[in-house]
Design an enzyme around this catalytic site. Structure first.
Site, PDB file in Angstrom:
ATOM      1  N   HIS A 105      -1.377  -1.275   6.374  1.00 62.01           N
ATOM      2  CA  HIS A 105      -2.496  -0.403   6.024  1.00 62.01           C
ATOM      3  C   HIS A 105      -3.448  -1.163   5.103  1.00 62.01           C
ATOM      4  O   HIS A 105      -3.059  -1.638   4.039  1.00 62.01           O
ATOM      5  CB  HIS A 105      -1.998   0.869   5.344  1.00 62.01           C
ATOM      6  CG  HIS A 105      -1.316   1.810   6.282  1.00 62.01           C
ATOM      7  ND1 HIS A 105      -0.291   2.644   5.903  1.00 62.01           N
ATOM      8  CD2 HIS A 105      -1.523   2.047   7.600  1.00 62.01           C
ATOM      9  CE1 HIS A 105       0.108   3.354   6.948  1.00 62.01           C
ATOM     10  NE2 HIS A 105      -0.618   3.007   7.992  1.00 62.01           N
ATOM     11  N   GLU A 129      -3.935  -0.688   1.144  1.00 63.10           N
ATOM     12  CA  GLU A 129      -2.766  -0.772   0.271  1.00 63.10           C
ATOM     13  C   GLU A 129      -2.601  -2.202  -0.244  1.00 63.10           C
ATOM     14  O   GLU A 129      -1.668  -2.920   0.113  1.00 63.10           O
ATOM     15  CB  GLU A 129      -1.539  -0.266   1.034  1.00 63.10           C
ATOM     16  CG  GLU A 129      -1.679   1.202   1.418  1.00 63.10           C
ATOM     17  CD  GLU A 129      -0.606   1.712   2.359  1.00 63.10           C
ATOM     18  OE1 GLU A 129       0.373   0.970   2.601  1.00 63.10           O
ATOM     19  OE2 GLU A 129      -0.741   2.840   2.866  1.00 63.10           O
ATOM     20  N   ARG A 136      -8.189   2.110   6.329  1.00 65.34           N
ATOM     21  CA  ARG A 136      -6.735   2.103   6.516  1.00 65.34           C
ATOM     22  C   ARG A 136      -6.301   1.364   7.780  1.00 65.34           C
ATOM     23  O   ARG A 136      -5.302   0.651   7.790  1.00 65.34           O
ATOM     24  CB  ARG A 136      -6.249   3.550   6.572  1.00 65.34           C
ATOM     25  CG  ARG A 136      -4.802   3.769   6.992  1.00 65.34           C
ATOM     26  CD  ARG A 136      -4.551   5.266   7.126  1.00 65.34           C
ATOM     27  NE  ARG A 136      -3.254   5.586   7.695  1.00 65.34           N
ATOM     28  CZ  ARG A 136      -2.233   6.109   7.044  1.00 65.34           C
ATOM     29  NH1 ARG A 136      -2.345   6.335   5.742  1.00 65.34           N
ATOM     30  NH2 ARG A 136      -1.100   6.398   7.647  1.00 65.34           N
ATOM     31  N   HIS A 192       4.573  -0.708   1.606  1.00 62.46           N
ATOM     32  CA  HIS A 192       3.406   0.177   1.600  1.00 62.46           C
ATOM     33  C   HIS A 192       3.151   0.700   0.191  1.00 62.46           C
ATOM     34  O   HIS A 192       3.864   0.370  -0.747  1.00 62.46           O
ATOM     35  CB  HIS A 192       3.643   1.363   2.543  1.00 62.46           C
ATOM     36  CG  HIS A 192       3.735   0.985   3.985  1.00 62.46           C
ATOM     37  ND1 HIS A 192       2.690   1.107   4.853  1.00 62.46           N
ATOM     38  CD2 HIS A 192       4.761   0.480   4.706  1.00 62.46           C
ATOM     39  CE1 HIS A 192       3.056   0.709   6.062  1.00 62.46           C
ATOM     40  NE2 HIS A 192       4.311   0.310   5.993  1.00 62.46           N
ATOM     41  N   GLU A 194       7.606   2.374  -0.438  1.00 64.39           N
ATOM     42  CA  GLU A 194       6.319   2.898  -0.909  1.00 64.39           C
ATOM     43  C   GLU A 194       6.232   2.565  -2.394  1.00 64.39           C
ATOM     44  O   GLU A 194       6.957   3.139  -3.206  1.00 64.39           O
ATOM     45  CB  GLU A 194       6.220   4.406  -0.685  1.00 64.39           C
ATOM     46  CG  GLU A 194       6.234   4.845   0.775  1.00 64.39           C
ATOM     47  CD  GLU A 194       4.881   4.703   1.455  1.00 64.39           C
ATOM     48  OE1 GLU A 194       3.902   4.364   0.754  1.00 64.39           O
ATOM     49  OE2 GLU A 194       4.803   4.938   2.677  1.00 64.39           O
TER      50      GLU A 194
END
Length: 454
Positions: A185, A188, A243, A313, A387
């Site tokens: 993405h 990020e 994104r 991520h 994440e």
């Protein structure tokens, strides 16, 4: 007038990295909203859809539900209306980010280093544009060619190369693999920073860390610093919160596919959109994108040798297990949970940050077509989505002063996974233990010999 503006823009690029974005977010706010009733959740769904708001958490409008915290970016032109409607309906909300553009400026306006780039002056505590990452990769492969080799993964739609590092000692035997992808993405940036940080750690510590030393003899690390190269560049030059990748869709009416919805893992069944304008557009078909095809082509032939697949991520502070498309746990769910909980405990021990462990569908939201779920479908033992920070205070604009602590805590987590692999899946571990006992027995025999003969 245009020439003047472009001159100013060029000057900004020379003095400040990434300050020439065409899309600006002045006055945009990110709100944290928690609907208390189904009617409030439905209203929030309608507002998000009608105003095409950028949902940060959850990803999909359909996942907005009662008592579930929602993070959404509201353009300046809608901020007052949004707040008025929330107040009218008594929907609780707070302002997470007061001005998105000011936060972006703070994160991207780092003065350029006038010195020629080298590994000695490369700043791992700053975000770097793609051209600097390409240069960094060249320096790494040249200086550490005994341990690291750079390989071509594939091309993007805009004809840019995607590279990955292969890190490990040469061996005559078939080696196991650990694969890590970063930058799926585009917005990020902390994920990309982590990949670079982790490469640095392997290079710096491989000779002094017995576990890492042992692992590198039997395992090759395949690390992809930026998979979505086109999108990452676009997030620096045009639209910071972009994104997807940049392939044209819908006969050129829109651009980009969410690469983490494009893998052939229950593709586009849940938590993904078939609308090419959506941030979660899954593409026209499974593995339709060059980036996805390239990763599949790399992994499919060697899938039986891959011990762990890690996709990096942000944000939310999770260690996610497969699967996002079903509530059914994977075959080795207990093992996955045990390893992830150990990693989360290691994270907490570094900077006291709490990372939640669980399947994406259970602790986060439903989604399909992700790289981690695809790896889980391939029966890769330890497949996780990390994440990284934070919980929403900064969202996708994590300030540079949090790069180091974020990377430190997650490096410890990944190393705990490597330690688990070393103890449970690497053959030499038994040899090492046997050697230790052999040395003990030999020492005892020598002591007994001298005792009896003197």
């Amino acid at each position: 007038m245009k020439l003047f503006l472009w001159s100013i823009c060029l000057l900004g690029v020379l003095v400040y990295k990434g300050s020439c974005l065409q899309v600006r977010y002045d006055g945009d706010q990110v709100l944290k909203i928690t609907p208390q009733t189904s009617a409030q959740a439905q209203l929030l769904q309608e507002l998000t859809s009608n105003w095409l708001l950028d949902l940060w958490n959850p990803d999909m409008v359909e996942d907005i539900s009662t008592l579930r915290e929602v993070h959404v970016r509201v353009p300046f032109s809608y901020v007052d209306q949004m707040k008025e409607k929330l107040l009218q309906q008594a929907i609780p909300f707070t302002v997470m980010i007061n001005d998105v553009q000011k936060l972006i400026d703070k994160s991207t306006r780092s003065k350029s280093n006038t010195l020629p780039m080298s590994l000695e002056n490369y700043d791992y505590k700053q975000y770097h544009p793609m051209e600097e990452i390409y240069e960094w990769m060249e320096h790494i492969k040249e200086k550490h060619s005994d341990l690291v080799s750079q390989h071509y993964l594939g091309n993007t739609y805009e004809k840019r190369p995607i590279y990955y590092f292969k890190i490990g000692w040469p061996s005559d035997k078939q080696k196991k693999l650990v694969v890590m992808d970063c930058g799926i993405h585009a917005r990020e940036w902390i994920a990309v920073a982590f990949c670079q940080w982790f490469v640095k750690v392997i290079i710096e510590k491989h000779q002094n860390d017995p576990i890492l030393t042992n692992a590198l003899k039997q395992v090759d690390f395949y690390i992809i610093p930026v998979l979505n190269v086109d999108g990452y560049i676009y997030s620096w030059t045009h639209e910071r919160l972009w994104r997807k990748n940049r392939s044209p869709q819908g006969n050129g009416t829109c651009y980009g596919v969410d690469l983490n919805r494009n893998f052939n893992s229950q593709w586009c069944s849940v938590g993904a959109s078939r609308n090419c304008s959506s941030f979660t557009f899954c593409g026209p078909e499974p593995a339709s994108e060059l980036e996805t095809k390239a990763l599949v082509a790399l992994m499919e032939p060697v899938k039986s040798n891959i011990l762990s697949y890690l996709t990096i991520h942000s944000y939310g502070q999770y260690i996610l297990l497969p699967f996002g498309y079903t509530y059914q746990p994977s075959e080795n769910h207990a093992e996955l949970t045990k390893v992830a909980e150990t990693a989360a405990a290691k994270i907490k021990g570094v900077h006291n940050k709490i990372y939640t462990v669980g399947s994406s569908s259970v602790v986060l939201y439903n989604n399909s077509g992700s790289s981690a779920d695809w790896a889980g479908d391939l029966k890769i033992k330890l497949s996780y989505t990390f994440e990284l920070r934070d919980n929403g205070t900064y969202g996708f604009q994590l300030p540079p002063d949090q790069i180091a602590p974020t990377c430190e805590e997650n490096t410890v987590a990944v190393m705990s996974i490597i330690e688990y692999l070393n103890e449970n899946y690497l053959e030499n571990n038994a040899v090492v233990v046997s050697s230790v006992w052999l040395n003990v027995i030999l020492s005892c025999a020598i002591c007994m010999y001298f005792t009896l003969t003197h």
